[in-house]
Design a protein around this motif. Structure first.
Motif, PDB file in Angstrom:
ATOM      1  N   PRO A  41       0.972  -1.206   0.053  1.00  0.00           N
ATOM      2  CA  PRO A  41      -0.033   0.010   0.105  1.00  0.00           C
ATOM      3  C   PRO A  41       0.866   1.185   0.193  1.00  0.00           C
ATOM      4  CG  PRO A  41      -0.069  -1.251   2.274  1.00  0.00           C
ATOM      5  CD  PRO A  41       0.778  -1.925   1.331  1.00  0.00           C
ATOM      6  N   GLU A  42       0.670   2.212  -0.914  1.00  0.00           N
ATOM      7  CA  GLU A  42       1.178   3.609  -0.904  1.00  0.00           C
ATOM      8  C   GLU A  42       0.635   4.557  -0.091  1.00  0.00           C
ATOM      9  OE1 GLU A  42       2.420   3.962  -4.825  1.00  0.00           O
ATOM     10  OE2 GLU A  42       3.611   2.541  -4.984  1.00  0.00           O
ATOM     11  N   ILE A  43       1.217   5.410   0.645  1.00  0.00           N
ATOM     12  CA  ILE A  43       0.562   6.566   1.059  1.00  0.00           C
ATOM     13  C   ILE A  43       0.199   7.749   0.383  1.00  0.00           C
ATOM     14  CG2 ILE A  43       1.353   5.929   3.663  1.00  0.00           C
ATOM     15  CD1 ILE A  43       3.143   8.638   3.065  1.00  0.00           C
ATOM     16  N   GLN A  44      -0.832   8.537   0.594  1.00  0.00           N
ATOM     17  CA  GLN A  44      -1.139   9.654  -0.241  1.00  0.00           C
ATOM     18  C   GLN A  44      -0.229  10.787   0.159  1.00  0.00           C
ATOM     19  OE1 GLN A  44      -5.024  10.751  -0.296  1.00  0.00           O
ATOM     20  NE2 GLN A  44      -5.807   8.780  -0.246  1.00  0.00           N
ATOM     21  N   SER A  45       0.586  11.353  -1.060  1.00  0.00           N
ATOM     22  CA  SER A  45       1.371  12.405  -0.795  1.00  0.00           C
ATOM     23  C   SER A  45       1.925  12.833  -2.108  1.00  0.00           C
ATOM     24  CB  SER A  45       2.651  11.904   0.125  1.00  0.00           C
ATOM     25  OG  SER A  45       3.474  13.090   0.398  1.00  0.00           O
ATOM     26  N   LEU A  46       2.279  14.084  -2.226  1.00  0.00           N
ATOM     27  CA  LEU A  46       2.861  14.693  -3.311  1.00  0.00           C
ATOM     28  C   LEU A  46       4.274  14.593  -3.329  1.00  0.00           C
ATOM     29  CD1 LEU A  46       0.677  17.592  -4.464  1.00  0.00           C
ATOM     30  CD2 LEU A  46       0.486  15.665  -5.318  1.00  0.00           C
ATOM     31  N   PHE A  82       1.102  18.581  -9.784  1.00  0.00           N
ATOM     32  CA  PHE A  82       0.106  17.411  -9.706  1.00  0.00           C
ATOM     33  C   PHE A  82       0.199  16.796 -11.105  1.00  0.00           C
ATOM     34  CE2 PHE A  82      -4.189  15.552  -9.669  1.00  0.00           C
ATOM     35  CZ  PHE A  82      -4.236  15.011  -8.557  1.00  0.00           C
ATOM     36  N   LEU A  86       0.994  10.415  -7.830  1.00  0.00           N
ATOM     37  CA  LEU A  86      -0.430   9.781  -7.999  1.00  0.00           C
ATOM     38  C   LEU A  86      -0.651   9.734  -9.523  1.00  0.00           C
ATOM     39  CD1 LEU A  86      -1.816  12.199  -5.249  1.00  0.00           C
ATOM     40  CD2 LEU A  86      -1.231  10.059  -4.822  1.00  0.00           C
ATOM     41  N   TRP A  89      -2.708   6.668 -10.893  1.00  0.00           N
ATOM     42  CA  TRP A  89      -4.333   6.792 -10.560  1.00  0.00           C
ATOM     43  C   TRP A  89      -4.983   7.656 -11.838  1.00  0.00           C
ATOM     44  CZ3 TRP A  89      -5.245   2.943  -7.679  1.00  0.00           C
ATOM     45  CH2 TRP A  89      -4.345   2.467  -6.756  1.00  0.00           C
TER      46      TRP A  89
ATOM     47  N   GLU B  42      -2.854   7.905   4.680  1.00  0.00           N
ATOM     48  CA  GLU B  42      -4.152   7.352   3.645  1.00  0.00           C
ATOM     49  C   GLU B  42      -3.425   6.666   2.493  1.00  0.00           C
ATOM     50  OE1 GLU B  42      -6.650  10.461   2.740  1.00  0.00           O
ATOM     51  OE2 GLU B  42      -7.325  10.709   4.708  1.00  0.00           O
ATOM     52  N   ILE B  43      -4.138   5.518   2.407  1.00  0.00           N
ATOM     53  CA  ILE B  43      -3.422   4.837   1.080  1.00  0.00           C
ATOM     54  C   ILE B  43      -3.927   5.425  -0.046  1.00  0.00           C
ATOM     55  CG2 ILE B  43      -3.155   2.570   2.355  1.00  0.00           C
ATOM     56  CD1 ILE B  43      -5.723   1.774   0.734  1.00  0.00           C
ATOM     57  N   GLN B  44      -3.156   5.214  -1.145  1.00  0.00           N
ATOM     58  CA  GLN B  44      -3.478   5.826  -2.498  1.00  0.00           C
ATOM     59  C   GLN B  44      -4.371   4.616  -3.234  1.00  0.00           C
ATOM     60  OE1 GLN B  44      -0.328   6.365  -5.071  1.00  0.00           O
ATOM     61  NE2 GLN B  44       1.158   7.228  -3.542  1.00  0.00           N
ATOM     62  N   SER B  45      -5.568   5.105  -3.598  1.00  0.00           N
ATOM     63  CA  SER B  45      -6.634   4.439  -4.351  1.00  0.00           C
ATOM     64  C   SER B  45      -7.799   5.302  -4.900  1.00  0.00           C
ATOM     65  CB  SER B  45      -7.131   3.239  -3.176  1.00  0.00           C
ATOM     66  OG  SER B  45      -8.296   2.742  -3.914  1.00  0.00           O
ATOM     67  N   LEU B  46      -8.252   4.933  -5.876  1.00  0.00           N
ATOM     68  CA  LEU B  46      -9.212   5.571  -6.274  1.00  0.00           C
ATOM     69  C   LEU B  46     -10.774   5.018  -5.506  1.00  0.00           C
ATOM     70  CD1 LEU B  46      -8.700   6.135 -10.006  1.00  0.00           C
ATOM     71  CD2 LEU B  46      -8.082   7.669  -8.297  1.00  0.00           C
ATOM     72  N   VAL B  51     -10.074   2.982   0.788  1.00  0.00           N
ATOM     73  CA  VAL B  51      -9.055   4.362   1.505  1.00  0.00           C
ATOM     74  C   VAL B  51      -9.506   4.352   2.826  1.00  0.00           C
ATOM     75  CG1 VAL B  51      -8.461   6.787   1.759  1.00  0.00           C
ATOM     76  CG2 VAL B  51      -8.661   5.547  -0.654  1.00  0.00           C
ATOM     77  N   GLU B  71     -14.278  10.299   4.630  1.00  0.00           N
ATOM     78  CA  GLU B  71     -13.538  10.293   3.290  1.00  0.00           C
ATOM     79  C   GLU B  71     -14.149  10.859   2.094  1.00  0.00           C
ATOM     80  OE1 GLU B  71     -10.059  10.047   3.433  1.00  0.00           O
ATOM     81  OE2 GLU B  71      -9.840  10.287   1.194  1.00  0.00           O
ATOM     82  N   PRO B  85     -10.989  10.392  -4.364  1.00  0.00           N
ATOM     83  CA  PRO B  85     -10.451  10.587  -3.003  1.00  0.00           C
ATOM     84  C   PRO B  85      -9.122  11.513  -3.083  1.00  0.00           C
ATOM     85  CG  PRO B  85     -10.892   8.307  -3.364  1.00  0.00           C
ATOM     86  CD  PRO B  85     -10.922   8.945  -4.804  1.00  0.00           C
ATOM     87  N   LEU B  86      -8.637  11.278  -4.268  1.00  0.00           N
ATOM     88  CA  LEU B  86      -7.032  12.268  -4.060  1.00  0.00           C
ATOM     89  C   LEU B  86      -7.269  13.511  -4.576  1.00  0.00           C
ATOM     90  CD1 LEU B  86      -5.536   9.545  -6.391  1.00  0.00           C
ATOM     91  CD2 LEU B  86      -5.294   9.701  -3.794  1.00  0.00           C
ATOM     92  N   LYS B  88      -7.771  16.290  -2.564  1.00  0.00           N
ATOM     93  CA  LYS B  88      -6.897  17.144  -1.843  1.00  0.00           C
ATOM     94  C   LYS B  88      -5.772  17.354  -2.466  1.00  0.00           C
ATOM     95  CE  LYS B  88      -7.117  14.399   1.865  1.00  0.00           C
ATOM     96  NZ  LYS B  88      -7.441  12.616   1.247  1.00  0.00           N
ATOM     97  N   TRP B  89      -5.050  16.399  -2.815  1.00  0.00           N
ATOM     98  CA  TRP B  89      -3.730  16.634  -3.549  1.00  0.00           C
ATOM     99  C   TRP B  89      -3.952  17.685  -4.599  1.00  0.00           C
ATOM    100  CZ3 TRP B  89      -0.735  15.513   0.313  1.00  0.00           C
ATOM    101  CH2 TRP B  89      -0.963  14.742   1.052  1.00  0.00           C
TER     102      TRP B  89
END
Lengths: 186, 186
Positions: A41-46, A82, A86, A89, B42-46, B51, B71, B85-86, B88-89
């Motif tokens: 699993p990968e965390i959400q971040s830029l 952006f 990510l 996705w 948070e994990i990366q996912s659509l 998530v 979420e 869900p992404l 925010k970035w």
């Protein structure tokens, strides 16, 4: 062990489920690369580095031997960087053409491809980074590579990553540069 | 305990670091809401549900008492549902105007706002979902709300979320609907 110690390429397992990334590592290093496909699993971040550090921690917990994790991103100038890490996705949802169409519709086709590699043996960490700037183009061109390769034309080239044969891509690609940087820091 | 059992609003702590989301919960439930601001990776996912499930697991490990995690996502029709869900970035990088400009440049301003809430007491889980369809507009309008509220005009309204006073927004918003759905399933 003696044989292993004599190898020029350090011993590690590459953690990736992406056959394209594995093929490039083998080609760039010019040596067999041990790999393991686990779905981390990968965390959400830029922040590519933050994503990769978390991935390395989790990979170490699961694999428990010297390993390399990889993370790549594509930063669109039109969207102030952006989607970056990510991008996978955005690719899943809109495809390479959708990615390029977005940049072109926003009247700024410039993009930065970035690859980070992180080696860990549970103790020492070594990072390598590669950056390639370029332009997103339509229509998609070329049958090589994977992901957004057909719509990314690196600066100084007439062809997209998708049109460049393996070694030609590796010479200018973010991933080729990241592996060479990692090896130089070993 | 007897008093607690008599409460109409069930007892839980809302896990969020977003003051806007907390304020909306208080307004929608019409009752005080206990909250805790912890920064959950948070994990990366659509997949909003994926998530949220991962977030609930991690929150339960850290908080250890009945809780609700939230979420929300914004799905652009022009990008086949990305960023979801992404979002925010994308907001961080390009702002609400950048978000709307992307959809408009791609000639499809339609978007779906989705909110999921998940209650867990470590044993039972209850989920609530709210969906609001609408259109992205420029320029941004209104001083209420947060995030992409100023560029999202829900269907059936002349005003953006940013122009709608709290209760008017809650009546049609994805988050208002999600809380009401959660309470109905309690």
């Amino acid at each position: 062990m003696a044989d292993r110690d004599r190898q020029v390429t350090p011993s590690f397992v590459l953690v990736t489920g992406n056959p394209g990334k594995l093929a490039e590592a083998v080609r760039i290093l010019g040596a067999p690369v041990d790999s393991i496909a686990i779905d981390l699993p990968e965390i959400q971040s830029l922040d590519l580095r933050a994503v990769l550090e978390a991935k390395a921690d989790e990979a170490w917990r699961r694999v428990g031997r010297p390993l390399v994790v990889e993370e790549a991103g594509l930063e669109l100038a039109a969207l102030n960087g952006f989607p970056g890490p990510l991008v996978k996705w955005m690719l899943d949802a809109a495809g390479p053409a959708g990615l390029a169409r977005t940049a072109l519709a926003l009247a700024n086709p410039r993009a930065t491809a970035r690859c980070l590699l992180l080696y860990t043996d549970g103790d020492r960490r070594v990072a390598g980074e590669g950056v390639t700037t370029g332009t997103l183009v339509l229509p998609p061109r070329g049958e090589h590579g994977f992901g957004w390769d057909p719509v990314f034309r690196p600066d100084g080239e007439e062809r997209t990553f998708g049109e460049l044969e393996g070694p030609a891509k590796d010479a200018v690609s973010h991933r080729g540069r990241a592996w060479r940087d990692l090896m130089a820091r070993w």
